[in-house]
Design a protein around this motif. Structure first.
Motif, short mmCIF file in Angstrom:
data_model
loop_
_atom_site.label_atom_id
_atom_site.label_comp_id
_atom_site.label_asym_id
_atom_site.label_seq_id
_atom_site.Cartn_x
_atom_site.Cartn_y
_atom_site.Cartn_z
N ARG A 37 37.53 -35.40 -50.10
CA ARG A 37 38.51 -35.78 -49.09
C ARG A 37 39.06 -34.61 -48.28
NH1 ARG A 37 41.30 -40.30 -48.99
NH2 ARG A 37 43.28 -39.22 -48.81
N ARG A 38 39.26 -33.48 -48.88
CA ARG A 38 39.91 -32.37 -48.17
C ARG A 38 38.91 -31.54 -47.36
NH1 ARG A 38 42.71 -27.32 -50.28
NH2 ARG A 38 44.03 -26.73 -48.53
N SER A 39 37.77 -31.21 -47.96
CA SER A 39 36.80 -30.33 -47.31
C SER A 39 35.77 -31.07 -46.46
CB SER A 39 36.04 -29.53 -48.37
OG SER A 39 35.24 -30.42 -49.14
N LEU A 40 35.59 -32.37 -46.72
CA LEU A 40 34.54 -33.20 -46.13
C LEU A 40 33.15 -32.84 -46.65
CD1 LEU A 40 35.83 -33.49 -42.45
CD2 LEU A 40 36.31 -34.99 -44.40
N PHE A 41 33.09 -32.18 -47.80
CA PHE A 41 31.83 -31.87 -48.48
C PHE A 41 31.21 -33.18 -48.98
CE2 PHE A 41 29.54 -31.01 -52.44
CZ PHE A 41 28.68 -30.00 -52.05
N ASN A 42 29.90 -33.31 -48.82
CA ASN A 42 29.22 -34.54 -49.22
C ASN A 42 28.18 -34.31 -50.30
OD1 ASN A 42 30.03 -36.72 -47.15
ND2 ASN A 42 29.69 -34.88 -45.93
N ASN A 140 26.57 -30.41 -44.88
CA ASN A 140 27.65 -29.61 -45.47
C ASN A 140 27.83 -28.24 -44.81
OD1 ASN A 140 28.61 -31.51 -47.27
ND2 ASN A 140 27.06 -30.98 -48.80
N HIS A 141 26.83 -27.81 -44.04
CA HIS A 141 26.95 -26.55 -43.29
C HIS A 141 27.33 -26.77 -41.83
CE1 HIS A 141 24.90 -24.73 -46.76
NE2 HIS A 141 25.47 -23.62 -46.35
N ARG A 142 27.53 -28.01 -41.47
CA ARG A 142 27.88 -28.37 -40.09
C ARG A 142 29.37 -28.13 -39.86
NH1 ARG A 142 25.68 -33.93 -37.39
NH2 ARG A 142 27.20 -34.10 -35.74
N ILE A 153 31.15 -26.35 -46.60
CA ILE A 153 30.75 -25.33 -47.58
C ILE A 153 31.67 -24.12 -47.50
CG2 ILE A 153 28.94 -23.60 -48.05
CD1 ILE A 153 28.05 -26.15 -49.23
N LYS A 154 31.89 -23.62 -46.30
CA LYS A 154 32.78 -22.45 -46.13
C LYS A 154 34.20 -22.80 -46.53
CE LYS A 154 30.33 -19.64 -42.79
NZ LYS A 154 30.19 -19.23 -41.40
N PHE A 155 34.63 -24.01 -46.20
CA PHE A 155 35.98 -24.44 -46.58
C PHE A 155 36.14 -24.40 -48.10
CE2 PHE A 155 39.34 -27.34 -47.74
CZ PHE A 155 40.33 -27.06 -46.82
N LEU A 156 35.13 -24.92 -48.82
CA LEU A 156 35.20 -24.92 -50.28
C LEU A 156 35.18 -23.50 -50.85
CD1 LEU A 156 33.01 -27.92 -51.47
CD2 LEU A 156 35.49 -27.67 -51.62
N LEU A 157 34.45 -22.61 -50.22
CA LEU A 157 34.41 -21.23 -50.70
C LEU A 157 35.75 -20.54 -50.56
CD1 LEU A 157 30.91 -20.09 -49.40
CD2 LEU A 157 31.57 -20.56 -51.76
N THR A 158 36.51 -20.93 -49.53
CA THR A 158 37.83 -20.30 -49.33
C THR A 158 38.97 -21.12 -49.94
OG1 THR A 158 37.99 -21.34 -47.14
CG2 THR A 158 37.12 -19.10 -47.22
N ASN A 159 38.66 -22.36 -50.36
CA ASN A 159 39.67 -23.24 -50.98
C ASN A 159 39.07 -23.90 -52.21
OD1 ASN A 159 41.95 -23.50 -48.77
ND2 ASN A 159 39.99 -23.59 -47.71
N PRO A 160 38.81 -23.13 -53.27
CA PRO A 160 38.17 -23.72 -54.44
C PRO A 160 39.05 -24.76 -55.11
CG PRO A 160 38.90 -21.48 -54.90
CD PRO A 160 39.14 -21.73 -53.45
N VAL A 161 38.42 -25.57 -55.92
CA VAL A 161 39.15 -26.62 -56.65
C VAL A 161 40.05 -25.93 -57.67
CG1 VAL A 161 38.93 -28.60 -58.17
CG2 VAL A 161 37.25 -28.23 -56.38
N ALA A 162 41.34 -26.24 -57.60
CA ALA A 162 42.30 -25.71 -58.56
C ALA A 162 42.52 -26.77 -59.63
CB ALA A 162 43.61 -25.37 -57.87
N LEU A 163 42.09 -26.46 -60.85
CA LEU A 163 42.25 -27.43 -61.93
C LEU A 163 43.50 -27.14 -62.73
CD1 LEU A 163 38.57 -27.70 -63.17
CD2 LEU A 163 39.85 -29.31 -61.77
N ALA A 164 44.23 -28.17 -63.02
CA ALA A 164 45.46 -28.02 -63.81
C ALA A 164 45.06 -27.73 -65.26
CB ALA A 164 46.29 -29.28 -63.74
#
Length: 165
Positions: A37-42, A140-142, A153-164
């Motif tokens: 939902r946040r990064s639009l990664f598919n 995912n590279h678009r 992909i770049k968004f996820l690299l700069t905003n990794p999943v933060a797990l509680a």
């Protein structure tokens, strides 16, 4: 029992790891599309039919590859094994209200982008899983306007999943 989208954490848009899911019909098969939902990664997985077993089998193949905090889908019969998937992936599954595709709008829009590569007339028997992965990588590279033209992909690299925990 289905858990309503209204019980999904209200901060699901602020944290990476919450996915929307749906299927897209092609010739000789379907695509299972999961959109973060946040990064639009598919994540795009070719499945032979729209059965709940095919969806379960597909999710089994990715269970150790992606960090998921939740999944939200429509009420399609292909998601009938949501309880099994919840146990398998250890994530809650939420259901959008009937006739409310806007509640999973990110996934619906991403399927629209994927349709530029894989139309309803695409014969999935002629495409290997590797070819599907190449299309997934392209999508995912678009770059996306939503993220100032940074790709998922770049968004996820700069905003990794933060797990509680």
């Amino acid at each position: 029992e289905q858990v309503s989208i209204h019980k999904r954490p209200s901060d699901a848009d602020q944290h990476t790891g919450h996915f929307e899911a749906d299927t897209a019909k092609c010739q000789n098969g379907y695509l299972l599309v999961l959109t973060e939902r946040r990064s639009l990664f598919n994540i795009i997985i070719k499945i032979p039919d729209k059965s709940a077993q095919s969806v379960l089998d597909a999710l089994q193949t990715i269970k150790d590859k992606h960090t998921m905090l939740s999944i939200t889908s429509d009420n399609g019969t292909e998601f009938a094994y949501h309880k099994n998937i919840t146990k398998l992936l250890q994530v809650p599954w939420y259901f959008a209200d009937p006739n409310s595709p806007h509640q999973r709008g990110k996934n619906e829009n991403q399927i629209g982008i994927i349709r530029q590569y894989l139309t309803r007339k695409t014969d999935l028997k002629e495409l290997s899983d590797q070819q599907i992965k190449l299309i997934e990588q392209r999508v995912n590279h678009r770059p996306r306007k939503k993220h100032n033209f940074i790709s998922p992909i770049k968004f996820l690299l700069t905003n990794p999943v933060a797990l509680a925990g």
